[in-house]
Design a protein around this motif. Structure first.
Motif, PDB file in Angstrom:
ATOM      1  N   ALA A  13      12.439  -4.226   4.244  1.00 51.37           N
ATOM      2  CA  ALA A  13      11.690  -4.601   5.745  1.00 51.37           C
ATOM      3  C   ALA A  13      10.499  -3.233   6.002  1.00 51.37           C
ATOM      4  CB  ALA A  13      12.713  -4.000   6.694  1.00 51.37           C
ATOM      5  N   ALA A  14      10.442  -2.639   5.170  1.00 47.35           N
ATOM      6  CA  ALA A  14       9.011  -1.996   5.835  1.00 47.35           C
ATOM      7  C   ALA A  14       7.648  -2.740   4.868  1.00 47.35           C
ATOM      8  CB  ALA A  14       9.435  -0.234   5.534  1.00 47.35           C
ATOM      9  N   VAL A  15       8.378  -2.793   3.665  1.00 47.95           N
ATOM     10  CA  VAL A  15       6.912  -2.876   2.681  1.00 47.95           C
ATOM     11  C   VAL A  15       6.808  -4.380   3.116  1.00 47.95           C
ATOM     12  CG1 VAL A  15       6.733  -3.787   0.346  1.00 47.95           C
ATOM     13  CG2 VAL A  15       7.856  -1.574   0.170  1.00 47.95           C
ATOM     14  N   GLU A  16       8.098  -5.212   3.617  1.00 48.73           N
ATOM     15  CA  GLU A  16       7.359  -7.158   3.729  1.00 48.73           C
ATOM     16  C   GLU A  16       6.996  -6.856   5.207  1.00 48.73           C
ATOM     17  OE1 GLU A  16      11.605  -8.568   4.521  1.00 48.73           O
ATOM     18  OE2 GLU A  16      11.439  -9.398   2.600  1.00 48.73           O
ATOM     19  N   THR A  38       1.868   1.332   9.084  1.00 50.83           N
ATOM     20  CA  THR A  38       2.999   0.041   9.665  1.00 50.83           C
ATOM     21  C   THR A  38       4.386   0.594   8.629  1.00 50.83           C
ATOM     22  OG1 THR A  38       0.429  -0.721   9.471  1.00 50.83           O
ATOM     23  CG2 THR A  38       2.970  -1.916   9.403  1.00 50.83           C
ATOM     24  N   ALA A  39       4.518   1.085   7.768  1.00 56.45           N
ATOM     25  CA  ALA A  39       5.616   0.849   7.188  1.00 56.45           C
ATOM     26  C   ALA A  39       6.106   2.176   8.070  1.00 56.45           C
ATOM     27  CB  ALA A  39       5.896   1.352   5.891  1.00 56.45           C
ATOM     28  N   MET A  40       5.572   3.727   8.593  1.00 56.80           N
ATOM     29  CA  MET A  40       6.450   4.691   8.545  1.00 56.80           C
ATOM     30  C   MET A  40       7.487   5.121   7.672  1.00 56.80           C
ATOM     31  SD  MET A  40       7.811   2.917  12.664  1.00 56.80           S
ATOM     32  CE  MET A  40       8.478   1.637  12.187  1.00 56.80           C
ATOM     33  N   PHE A  41       6.248   5.843   7.177  1.00 59.83           N
ATOM     34  CA  PHE A  41       6.596   6.831   5.852  1.00 59.83           C
ATOM     35  C   PHE A  41       5.180   7.165   5.834  1.00 59.83           C
ATOM     36  CE2 PHE A  41      10.002   3.114   5.065  1.00 59.83           C
ATOM     37  CZ  PHE A  41      10.813   3.899   4.887  1.00 59.83           C
ATOM     38  N   SER A  42       5.602   8.550   5.499  1.00 62.12           N
ATOM     39  CA  SER A  42       4.886   9.353   4.284  1.00 62.12           C
ATOM     40  C   SER A  42       4.091   8.644   3.290  1.00 62.12           C
ATOM     41  CB  SER A  42       4.239  10.862   3.908  1.00 62.12           C
ATOM     42  OG  SER A  42       5.058  10.231   2.524  1.00 62.12           O
ATOM     43  N   LYS A  43       2.220   9.062   2.697  1.00 61.99           N
ATOM     44  CA  LYS A  43       1.813   7.493   1.940  1.00 61.99           C
ATOM     45  C   LYS A  43       2.319   7.913   0.871  1.00 61.99           C
ATOM     46  CE  LYS A  43      -2.670  10.368   1.439  1.00 61.99           C
ATOM     47  NZ  LYS A  43      -3.780  10.696   2.298  1.00 61.99           N
ATOM     48  N   ARG A  48       5.264   5.283  -3.598  1.00 56.02           N
ATOM     49  CA  ARG A  48       6.169   4.859  -4.053  1.00 56.02           C
ATOM     50  C   ARG A  48       7.319   4.132  -3.809  1.00 56.02           C
ATOM     51  NH1 ARG A  48       6.270  10.364  -4.033  1.00 56.02           N
ATOM     52  NH2 ARG A  48       8.475  10.681  -2.353  1.00 56.02           N
ATOM     53  N   LEU A  49       7.833   3.743  -2.684  1.00 51.25           N
ATOM     54  CA  LEU A  49       8.171   2.959  -2.048  1.00 51.25           C
ATOM     55  C   LEU A  49       8.309   1.122  -2.660  1.00 51.25           C
ATOM     56  CD1 LEU A  49      10.915   1.686  -0.425  1.00 51.25           C
ATOM     57  CD2 LEU A  49       9.329   2.105   1.258  1.00 51.25           C
ATOM     58  N   PHE A  50       6.847   1.138  -2.265  1.00 56.90           N
ATOM     59  CA  PHE A  50       5.958  -0.288  -2.479  1.00 56.90           C
ATOM     60  C   PHE A  50       6.046  -0.369  -3.800  1.00 56.90           C
ATOM     61  CE2 PHE A  50       2.484  -3.197  -2.375  1.00 56.90           C
ATOM     62  CZ  PHE A  50       3.050  -3.779  -1.359  1.00 56.90           C
ATOM     63  N   ARG A  51       5.541   0.472  -4.383  1.00 59.03           N
ATOM     64  CA  ARG A  51       6.181   0.010  -6.372  1.00 59.03           C
ATOM     65  C   ARG A  51       6.974   0.184  -6.438  1.00 59.03           C
ATOM     66  NH1 ARG A  51       2.508   1.033 -10.162  1.00 59.03           N
ATOM     67  NH2 ARG A  51       0.894   2.236  -9.091  1.00 59.03           N
ATOM     68  N   ALA A  52       8.320   0.391  -5.957  1.00 53.50           N
ATOM     69  CA  ALA A  52       9.597   0.115  -6.088  1.00 53.50           C
ATOM     70  C   ALA A  52      10.166  -1.649  -6.072  1.00 53.50           C
ATOM     71  CB  ALA A  52      10.392   1.081  -6.129  1.00 53.50           C
ATOM     72  N   VAL A  53       9.603  -1.669  -4.512  1.00 47.68           N
ATOM     73  CA  VAL A  53       9.864  -2.649  -4.012  1.00 47.68           C
ATOM     74  C   VAL A  53       9.480  -3.892  -4.909  1.00 47.68           C
ATOM     75  CG1 VAL A  53      10.060  -4.448  -2.280  1.00 47.68           C
ATOM     76  CG2 VAL A  53      10.582  -2.133  -2.171  1.00 47.68           C
ATOM     77  N   THR A  54       7.308  -3.509  -5.279  1.00 44.01           N
ATOM     78  CA  THR A  54       6.817  -5.429  -5.588  1.00 44.01           C
ATOM     79  C   THR A  54       6.400  -4.512  -7.031  1.00 44.01           C
ATOM     80  OG1 THR A  54       5.082  -4.012  -5.298  1.00 44.01           O
ATOM     81  CG2 THR A  54       5.701  -5.307  -3.018  1.00 44.01           C
ATOM     82  N   GLY A  55       6.392  -3.983  -7.755  1.00 44.89           N
ATOM     83  CA  GLY A  55       6.507  -3.947  -8.506  1.00 44.89           C
ATOM     84  C   GLY A  55       4.584  -3.163  -8.781  1.00 44.89           C
ATOM     85  N   LEU A  56       4.196  -3.239  -8.207  1.00 40.11           N
ATOM     86  CA  LEU A  56       2.834  -3.056  -7.899  1.00 40.11           C
ATOM     87  C   LEU A  56       2.074  -2.283  -7.158  1.00 40.11           C
ATOM     88  CD1 LEU A  56       1.082  -6.662  -8.222  1.00 40.11           C
ATOM     89  CD2 LEU A  56       1.175  -5.425  -9.913  1.00 40.11           C
TER      90      LEU A  56
END
Length: 152
Positions: A13-16, A38-43, A48-56
């Motif tokens: 949901a954070a990535v979305e 916007t995601a409410m995480f450290s950069k 790492r999370l964004f890459r894990a969810v989207t592959g990019l």
């Protein structure tokens, strides 16, 4: 739903949320700090999370979103390439045109002229060294020896 699944749902949901932010603010300068906030995480965790969810990576994803928006605007509007460049979040027409051509295969004006259709892409020998000179590959293949079972 267990704790691990709830965490996965929250992270997705954070990535979305960040992807929606990208689309809503396409013309603005968007930094990794803006996305992480916007995601409410450290950069670092967010990247790492964004890459894990989207592959990019977030930057590559944003670049793809911007180029896709530019492609859509080129074939569906009469805006100038310059205006499209800025609406797609680029600060320089030269940078926009060169990135567009590198990724899409043709400059923005040719893409528009062809209505988004690209019949055949030419090989850019300066960019990828294809066709620059003949190459030879040589080597030796060695198969593992067949030792009888039990003997070492």
């Amino acid at each position: 739903m267990n704790e691990l699944q709830a965490s996965d749902v929250a992270q997705t949901a954070a990535v979305e949320r960040v992807i929606k932010y990208m689309y809503a603010n396409l013309a603005d300068e968007i930094t990794i700090d803006d996305m992480a906030r916007t995601a409410m995480f450290s950069k670092f965790h967010f990247s790492r999370l964004f890459r894990a969810v989207t592959g990019l990576s977030p930057g590559r994803f944003l670049s793809a979103v911007r180029l896709q928006a530019a492609k859509r605007m080129l074939i569906s509007s009469t805006m100038s390439v310059t205006e499209i460049c800025f609406r797609a979040g680029y600060n320089s027409v030269g940078t926009f045109s060169s990135r567009f051509a590198a990724v899409v295969g043709v400059p923005p004006t040719i893409y528009r002229y062809n209505g988004g259709y690209i019949s055949q892409l030419s090989i850019n020998s300066r960019r990828n060294d294809w066709g620059s000179s003949p190459s030879t590959l040589s080597g030796k293949i060695i198969t593992p020896s067949r030792e009888p079972a039990g003997e070492l």
